[in-house]
Every structure is written in C-alpha cells, then in structure tokens.
Write an enzyme that holds these catalytic residues in place. Structure first.
Site, PDB file in Angstrom:
ATOM      1  N   TYR A 153      26.460  11.597  11.068  1.00 23.97           N
ATOM      2  CA  TYR A 153      26.813  10.683   9.968  1.00 23.97           C
ATOM      3  C   TYR A 153      28.279  10.948   9.619  1.00 23.97           C
ATOM      4  O   TYR A 153      29.020  11.504  10.429  1.00 23.97           O
ATOM      5  CB  TYR A 153      25.817  10.976   8.830  1.00 23.97           C
ATOM      6  N   ARG A 158      33.025  -3.953   8.095  1.00 29.58           N
ATOM      7  CA  ARG A 158      33.712  -2.919   7.288  1.00 29.58           C
ATOM      8  C   ARG A 158      32.949  -1.628   7.514  1.00 29.58           C
ATOM      9  O   ARG A 158      32.079  -1.296   6.750  1.00 29.58           O
ATOM     10  CB  ARG A 158      33.740  -3.350   5.823  1.00 29.58           C
ATOM     11  N   LYS A 163      22.391   5.777  10.311  1.00 28.06           N
ATOM     12  CA  LYS A 163      21.576   5.614   9.097  1.00 28.06           C
ATOM     13  C   LYS A 163      20.084   5.678   9.444  1.00 28.06           C
ATOM     14  O   LYS A 163      19.287   6.250   8.704  1.00 28.06           O
ATOM     15  CB  LYS A 163      21.905   4.291   8.410  1.00 28.06           C
ATOM     16  N   GLU A 211      24.098  -2.984   5.736  1.00 29.79           N
ATOM     17  CA  GLU A 211      25.039  -1.869   5.803  1.00 29.79           C
ATOM     18  C   GLU A 211      26.417  -2.344   6.245  1.00 29.79           C
ATOM     19  O   GLU A 211      26.551  -3.038   7.259  1.00 29.79           O
ATOM     20  CB  GLU A 211      24.513  -0.830   6.800  1.00 29.79           C
ATOM     21  N   ASP A 212      27.424  -1.967   5.494  1.00 31.67           N
ATOM     22  CA  ASP A 212      28.814  -2.150   5.896  1.00 31.67           C
ATOM     23  C   ASP A 212      29.165  -3.592   6.281  1.00 31.67           C
ATOM     24  O   ASP A 212      29.805  -3.853   7.301  1.00 31.67           O
ATOM     25  CB  ASP A 212      29.174  -1.151   7.011  1.00 31.67           C
ATOM     26  N   ASP A 255      23.046  -1.149   0.945  1.00 35.81           N
ATOM     27  CA  ASP A 255      23.260   0.273   0.694  1.00 35.81           C
ATOM     28  C   ASP A 255      24.624   0.542   0.056  1.00 35.81           C
ATOM     29  O   ASP A 255      24.760   1.437  -0.772  1.00 35.81           O
ATOM     30  CB  ASP A 255      23.161   0.987   2.047  1.00 35.81           C
ATOM     31  N   ASP A 256      25.621  -0.216   0.437  1.00 41.19           N
ATOM     32  CA  ASP A 256      26.981   0.031  -0.086  1.00 41.19           C
ATOM     33  C   ASP A 256      27.105  -0.409  -1.535  1.00 41.19           C
ATOM     34  O   ASP A 256      27.860   0.179  -2.298  1.00 41.19           O
ATOM     35  CB  ASP A 256      28.005  -0.708   0.787  1.00 41.19           C
ATOM     36  N   ASN A 296      34.901   6.993   2.595  1.00 38.86           N
ATOM     37  CA  ASN A 296      34.568   7.632   3.876  1.00 38.86           C
ATOM     38  C   ASN A 296      35.369   7.000   4.995  1.00 38.86           C
ATOM     39  O   ASN A 296      35.802   5.863   4.865  1.00 38.86           O
ATOM     40  CB  ASN A 296      33.075   7.434   4.164  1.00 38.86           C
ATOM     41  N   ASN A 349      27.036  10.877  -1.694  1.00 42.47           N
ATOM     42  CA  ASN A 349      26.879   9.902  -0.619  1.00 42.47           C
ATOM     43  C   ASN A 349      25.528   9.217  -0.764  1.00 42.47           C
ATOM     44  O   ASN A 349      24.538   9.872  -1.122  1.00 42.47           O
ATOM     45  CB  ASN A 349      26.963  10.615   0.738  1.00 42.47           C
TER      46      ASN A 349
HETATM   47  N1  NAI Z   1      30.237   7.680  -0.853  1.00 35.89           N
HETATM   48  C1  NAI Z   1      29.443   6.701  -0.487  1.00 35.89           C
HETATM   49  O1  NAI Z   1      28.215   6.858  -0.447  1.00 35.89           O
HETATM   50  C2  NAI Z   1      30.008   5.381  -0.114  1.00 35.89           C
HETATM   51  C3  NAI Z   1      31.334   5.205   0.114  1.00 35.89           C
HETATM   52  N2  NAI Z   1      31.815   3.986   0.454  1.00 35.89           N
HETATM   53  C4  NAI Z   1      33.224   3.901   0.783  1.00 35.89           C
HETATM   54  O2  NAI Z   1      33.889   3.069  -0.132  1.00 35.89           O
HETATM   55  C5  NAI Z   1      35.019   2.519   0.494  1.00 35.89           C
HETATM   56  C6  NAI Z   1      35.166   1.082   0.075  1.00 35.89           C
HETATM   57  O3  NAI Z   1      34.109   0.272   0.532  1.00 35.89           O
HETATM   58  P1  NAI Z   1      34.097  -1.300   0.140  1.00 35.89           P
HETATM   59  O4  NAI Z   1      34.095  -1.435  -1.321  1.00 35.89           O
HETATM   60  O5  NAI Z   1      32.995  -1.975   0.832  1.00 35.89           O
HETATM   61  O6  NAI Z   1      35.481  -1.724   0.808  1.00 35.89           O
HETATM   62  P2  NAI Z   1      36.512  -2.870   0.512  1.00 35.89           P
HETATM   63  O7  NAI Z   1      37.509  -2.838   1.596  1.00 35.89           O
HETATM   64  O8  NAI Z   1      35.797  -4.151   0.240  1.00 35.89           O
HETATM   65  O9  NAI Z   1      37.176  -2.438  -0.864  1.00 35.89           O
HETATM   66  C7  NAI Z   1      38.291  -1.635  -0.977  1.00 35.89           C
HETATM   67  C8  NAI Z   1      38.906  -1.902  -2.331  1.00 35.89           C
HETATM   68  O10 NAI Z   1      39.931  -0.962  -2.544  1.00 35.89           O
HETATM   69  C9  NAI Z   1      41.042  -1.640  -3.068  1.00 35.89           C
HETATM   70  N3  NAI Z   1      42.269  -0.900  -2.803  1.00 35.89           N
HETATM   71  C10 NAI Z   1      43.028  -0.892  -1.675  1.00 35.89           C
HETATM   72  N4  NAI Z   1      44.142  -0.153  -1.879  1.00 35.89           N
HETATM   73  C11 NAI Z   1      44.064   0.315  -3.142  1.00 35.89           C
HETATM   74  C12 NAI Z   1      44.922   1.111  -3.918  1.00 35.89           C
HETATM   75  N5  NAI Z   1      46.070   1.576  -3.439  1.00 35.89           N
HETATM   76  N6  NAI Z   1      44.543   1.400  -5.184  1.00 35.89           N
HETATM   77  C13 NAI Z   1      43.383   0.950  -5.697  1.00 35.89           C
HETATM   78  N7  NAI Z   1      42.529   0.173  -4.988  1.00 35.89           N
HETATM   79  C14 NAI Z   1      42.873  -0.144  -3.727  1.00 35.89           C
HETATM   80  C15 NAI Z   1      41.012  -2.999  -2.411  1.00 35.89           C
HETATM   81  O11 NAI Z   1      41.789  -3.954  -3.101  1.00 35.89           O
HETATM   82  C16 NAI Z   1      39.516  -3.280  -2.481  1.00 35.89           C
HETATM   83  O12 NAI Z   1      39.175  -3.804  -3.745  1.00 35.89           O
HETATM   84  C17 NAI Z   1      34.862   2.775   1.993  1.00 35.89           C
HETATM   85  O13 NAI Z   1      35.720   3.818   2.382  1.00 35.89           O
HETATM   86  C18 NAI Z   1      33.449   3.253   2.123  1.00 35.89           C
HETATM   87  O14 NAI Z   1      33.307   4.203   3.158  1.00 35.89           O
HETATM   88  C19 NAI Z   1      31.027   2.886   0.535  1.00 35.89           C
HETATM   89  C20 NAI Z   1      29.685   3.001   0.331  1.00 35.89           C
HETATM   90  C21 NAI Z   1      29.073   4.272   0.045  1.00 35.89           C
HETATM   91  C1  PYR Z   2      28.318   5.954   3.065  1.00 36.71           C
HETATM   92  C2  PYR Z   2      28.493   4.559   3.332  1.00 36.71           C
HETATM   93  O1  PYR Z   2      27.536   3.803   3.344  1.00 36.71           O
HETATM   94  C3  PYR Z   2      29.802   4.051   3.575  1.00 36.71           C
HETATM   95  O2  PYR Z   2      30.769   4.801   3.483  1.00 36.71           O
HETATM   96  O3  PYR Z   2      29.904   2.869   3.864  1.00 36.71           O
HETATM   97 MG    MG Z   3      27.994   1.972   4.206  1.00 32.83          MG
END
Ligand code: NAI
Ligand code: PYR
Ligand code: MG
Length: 577
Positions: free
Chosen positions: A106, A158, A176, A247-248, A270-271, A419, A464
């Site tokens: 993962y 994504r 996953k 997912e993603d 999930d996101d 991530n 996570n």
């Molecule tokens: N820890 C966890 O369990 C999870 C983590 N994530 C992570 O969250 C991240 C984002 O996922 P999504 O929302 O689907 O992606 P996305 O690409 O749709 O959203 C990214 C956002 O960040 C903003 N952004 C870009 N540069 C920025 C900056 N300099 N300052 C502030 N905001 C900025 C963008 O405008 C956008 O709104 C990914 O890296 C993903 O791996 C997602 C799901 C679960």
């Molecule tokens: C953990 C997860 O689902 C993500 O980073 O997209």
């Molecule tokens: Mg995800």
C-alpha cells in the site's frame, strides 16, 4: 456472502485438472505443504519435493527472503510473485507482518508500483473494462467465474497524489483489495479489483509504447457517465449484493458519481467518505490526547489545504459532527478555512466550477479575508487548532507555518494527509522540530516516531483510510443494508478511537497500531451494523443478532473472517468455494 470460518475445506470442482495444474493455480497451490493424502488425491505426488513444511515454516522462509531485499519496489514485486504462486501464503505473510508490509503493498510503495505498472505486470489479476468494451460490460463480467462480495474500482484519474495514471491505477485497486483480505478478513476468492479504462490525459503514458491501457484521451461528459452507469448496472445484475468501493476518481467526477449512486446502490467513495471518517476518528483521538472528550471538537478551528475530493469530504463530515455536537449549521461552517492552489476560498471564487459544489457552503465571507490569502496569513488570522493537508503538495507546511501553529497552540494538531510520502505536506521530523515535539501528528503515509533531544517522543500517527474502509465494508455487507449512510460512517469514526488506552492518549497516539487491524475492522464493523440497525436498515435476522448485544455481534463478525491457513482440498460438485 462471506465464508464462515468454520467452512474449513477448499472445494475443487471434479472437472478441475489434477496434477501440475493444481500447482500452477495460486488458489489451490500449497507448495511443500500438501499432505501425503492430498498429494495422492490431487495427483501432485512426485511433483513437489518430498519433505512437508507447514505454512508457518514456509512463511518464515519467505519473510526472510523479503526482508533481505533492499528496495521497497523489489519487495513489492517479490510479494506479487508470491501471490501469483500461492495466495494463501501471500495473505498469511501480509496478515502476520501487516505493520511492515502495509507500506509495501500500500502507500507509499504501491504508488511506485502504479507509476511502473506497465513494466511490472507479470500476471493479470482483476478485471479491466475499456471504452472499447461499451455494450459488452455486463456479459464480460461473466468471465469472472466467482461470486464477488466487494469490488474496488478506479478510473485511474487521480492515483494517490500522483495524478492521472490511467490503467496503471490497477495497482491501487489491487492494493486496497489486499487490505480487505488482510485487514477485514474478506475471503480472497470474493474480492475483485477493477479498472475502468476510459483513456488517460497523461501524455507520458500516451507516448509510452508499453502502456497497457487504450492510448486515447479520457472520455468526458455524458459519454463518461454513461460508461459508469453501464458498469454499475452490470455489477448489479451479475453480483446484486456486492459492495462497490470507488477509489481515486478525480474530484470533478468523484462526488457526482457518489451522489448519483449512494442512495440506490451499496457503495461508498473511499477518498471522500473513508478518509473523512478516519480524519474525524483522528480528531476524536486528539481530543482525548488533549485531556478532553470527543465533544470538544466543537471548540476546534480547522485550516484545510486542499479542496478536492478528500478535502471537501473531510470538511463536510466534520461539519456534520460539529452540528451533531451542538453547533448550528452556520457556526460549524465558520470553523473552517479552506485553501486551494489559489489560496483561501471566499465567495469571490467561481463556486460553480466542476467539483466545487461541496465546498460552496465553506467559502468565507469577503469581509473575513481577501480571496486567495496565503496559508501563513490565514493561520495568523484564523488561529486554528488543526492544520490539515490534502493538497498533494510536498513541503506546503513550511517551517514558518509549523512554527506559527506551535506558537498559537500548546499542542497543535498537524495532519499532512497527502499520499504517497513524496507528496506529504511535511514530514514528522519537520513537524517535531518546528513545534518542539508538541504536535499531535498524523500523516497519510507512514513516518517514524521522532525522538526529541530531551527524550520526549512525538508520535508519528498514520491517518489513512485503511483504518476504516475494511471495517466499513465488512459492517455494511454483514448488516445487509442496501446503502451506506452517513450515520454508519459516523459510527465508524467513533469506533476507532474507542480502541485506544489512556496511556496511548497520554503519549500522543491517536490511532491504534496497525497490527491490530483485524480487531479494529471487526469493531468498526460492529458499530456500523449497530448504526444500520438503529436506522432500520437491517433485516430481521440481523436485527435479532444486534438485539442480543455486542458480544453476539462480535461473534457473528469474527465468524465470517477468513483466516490465512491451508485447508484440506476436496473434490465436490458443491458451488461452495
Ligand atoms: N490519508 C488518506 O487516507 C487519504 C489521502 N488522500 C490524499 O489527498 C490528496 C488529495 O486528494 P484529492 O482531494 O482527491 O485530490 P485533488 O487533486 O482533487 O485535490 C487537491 C487539492 O489541493 C489543492 N492544492 C493544490 N496546490 C495547493 C497549494 N499550494 N495549497 C493549497 N491547496 C493546494 C488543489 O487546488 C485541490 O483543491 C492526495 O494526495 C491523496 O493521496 C486522499 C484520500 C485518503
Ligand atoms: C489513501 C488513499 O485512498 C489515497 O491517498 O487516495
Ligand atoms: Mg484513494
């Protein structure tokens, strides 16, 4: 739906080939662990070395091999090769060493695997549906011969914070699904990873002669949604009781798809939802670290960097919890400052842009701060207790930003959730150094705890969605609810911190250790089933179990969990597999 743990034989249909075919089938293969009578019965006598080794000994040997490899991606490949040879042994290894292997199967290593998936693929696993399959998707599902209880599906648009990886996103669906088995006790025979190959806009992939997907630009608009609809209807027809985990998917589609199907189909994103539940769980845990109660979340102020599917899902879900704990809708919105790539989001923004709908109520008034205000200035003004990052921007939480959080708060809550590790907004070391180790820290990918010069240790929690999605899926399926409600997800968020001890809170721990993932998933499942029952979503047989109390429910949940042990292989016409 699920194998009961008491169903302890592996059934082969009488027409299945005996002999070498058994060894070449990862579902049936046990390598040197076939008993003498099985060697006879399955026709493998003489095809494997004579000495018998029990699974524990096989696992010890293969674990040592895996540990001797240096590069995480080599470890990932080694494990995939094992899965292709012997699934039971693979899941045994992951189950026994989940803490060490979660970062391999993962995040972060699965991110590298996805980036290189075209080169790494050895053996097909899961299902691919491409734009060229339109019209045939349902009939293709009959090529998958087994019953399915959970599907993890991505369109590859994504993948983690790595962007559009097209068909290479299959790596994340597989990762996953492996966690559903290892963490949620799902039978590996009944999980299905899927990629919807609607094209890719990633020029590198389009120009890569080895790219595995259809080399064309992504479907858009109504054609895209018609493709999704065909897939969903196909699943409903082929496996009517299966749970679908989205997912993603890129933000502009993720929420739209979820809203279209969540009241009609057993599904969740999930996101958006899994992440939101896990972040709220972490906040409840943090309230306990601060010596309070989970209701104290109403006293918090949040700065969220990232307004995508993760950011909007987290904000909406925390908002629900604030309202449930006594704030008015408006008071709760006032607790948030949401920043995207263009800075603070206010009413001056185009809030009708695709994907912005859930952010609209969180937009600040113009009079608060100008649109586009940068992070440090927002922190100065808002004086948040909690800083969250779902921006995909490594280093966004600079030393000044982290120091400012440390000036404002005795124990700032810092969550760089993006991530894989290469996208985290800060590292644990940086958060610890800038706050003198006072931060309550939680990151999307794993970091080591940080020991300060005075001996104090800042815990590097991993926040996570892995902590909740296997349990949510398990609970939803076992409850026999037809949908996954917000109430079921809120119950999941409360379940996770309930597993922490007082000593853990005192040390800054906000999530239980990942090596307890089966117990965590079981407890999440119990709470999800209870919530479904309270909401009147469960049939009579489940209602009866719930009415007997938590112990009965616990027994029910554990009885369904698949345990990675070899079972005697028998021939039978029974469809039980
Ligand atoms: N820890 C966890 O369990 C999870 C983590 N994530 C992570 O969250 C991240 C984002 O996922 P999504 O929302 O689907 O992606 P996305 O690409 O749709 O959203 C990214 C956002 O960040 C903003 N952004 C870009 N540069 C920025 C900056 N300099 N300052 C502030 N905001 C900025 C963008 O405008 C956008 O709104 C990914 O890296 C993903 O791996 C997602 C799901 C679960
Ligand atoms: C953990 C997860 O689902 C993500 O980073 O997209
Ligand atoms: Mg995800």
């Amino acid at each position: 739906m699920h194998r009961r743990a008491t169903d302890d034989v592996v059934v082969m249909h009488p027409d299945t080939s005996r002999g070498i075919e058994v060894l070449h089938n990862p579902v049936y293969n046990k390598g040197t662990s076939f008993t003498a009578s099985e060697r006879e019965r399955l026709g493998v006598r003489g095809l494997v070395p004579p000495r018998f080794f029990p699974i524990g000994q096989q696992a010890t040997k293969i674990w040592a091999q895996n540990q001797s490899l240096e590069r995480p991606l080599d470890k990932w490949q080694h494990l995939q090769d094992l899965k292709d040879r012997n699934e039971t042994l693979f899941y045994r290894l992951v189950h026994d060493h989940i803490e060490e292997l979660a970062p391999i199967i993962y995040t972060p290593t699965v991110g590298d695997a996805c980036l290189n998936f075209s080169k790494l693929l050895r053996r097909a696993r899961g299902m691919y549906f491409s734009v060229d399959d339109r019209g045939d998707i349902n009939s293709m599902m009959f090529n998958w011969k087994r019953s399915v209880s959970v599907i993890v599906v991505t369109d590859g648009s994504r993948i983690l914070g790595l962007g559009d990886l097209g068909t290479n996103g299959m790596g994340i669906s597989q990762g996953k699904v492996d966690l559903y088995v290892a963490g949620g006790g799902f039978d590996p025979q009944h999980v299905l990873p899927v990629v919807l190959d609607v094209g890719t806009n990633n020029e590198d992939l389009l120009n890569d002669p080895y790219y595995l997907g259809v080399p064309r630009k992504r479907l858009e608009g109504e054609e895209y949604y018609a493709f999704i609809e065909e897939f969903i209807r196909g699943v409903r027809n082929r496996w009517p009781n299966a749970l679908i985990q989205f997912e993603d998917f890129q933000t502009k589609h993720a929420n739209k798809i979820l809203q279209r199907y969540r009241n009609d189909v057993l599904c969740f994103n999930d996101d958006i939802q899994g992440t939101a539940a896990v972040v709220l769980a972490g906040l409840y845990g943090a309230m306990k670290c601060l010596g309070g109660h989970r209701k104290d979340i109403v006293k918090q102020t949040f700065v969220m960097c990232g307004a995508g599917s993760a950011g909007s899902g987290i904000a909406s879900f925390i908002h629900q919890a604030l309202v449930a704990n006594g704030l008015s809708e408006d008071e709760a919105y006032q607790r948030f400052y949401i920043i995207d790539k263009d800075g603070l989001i206010t009413h001056d923004r185009n809030l009708d842009a695709p994907g912005m709908e859930p952010i609209r109520p969180f937009a600040r008034a113009r009079s608060d701060l100008p649109d586009g205000t940068r992070l440090l200035d927002v922190i100065e003004k808002a004086r948040p207790t909690t800083l969250m990052g779902v921006s995909t921007v490594s280093g966004l939480f600079t030393r000044e930003v982290l120091q400012k959080m440390g000036e404002i708060n005795e124990r700032p809550i810092i969550m760089p959730l993006s991530n894989p590790t290469s996208r985290a907004e800060c590292t644990a070391q940086q958060a610890a150094e800038a706050t003198g180790g006072r931060a309550i820290f939680s990151a999307g990918s794993p970091f080591e705890d940080v020991e300060m010069p005075n001996g104090h240790v800042m815990k590097a929690n991993q926040g996570n969605n892995f902590y909740v999605f296997p349990g949510v899926g398990l609970g939803a399926l076992l409850s026999k609810s037809s949908v996954i409600s917000d109430g079921m997800l809120q119950a999941a968020a409360m379940a996770v911190p309930a597993m922490l001890t007082r000593e853990q809170h005192e040390s800054g721990t906000i999530f239980p250790r990942i090596n307890r993932i089966r117990d965590i998933s079981a407890y999440v499942a119990i709470k999800v089933i209870e919530a479904a029952a309270r909401e009147g979503r469960v049939p009579e047989d489940i209602r009866k179990i719930v009415s007997k109390g938590e112990e009965a429910l616990r027994e029910y949940v554990y009885s369904t969990m698949w345990i990675p042990n070899y079972r005697p292989t028998v021939f039978s016409c029974s469809s039980r597999k």
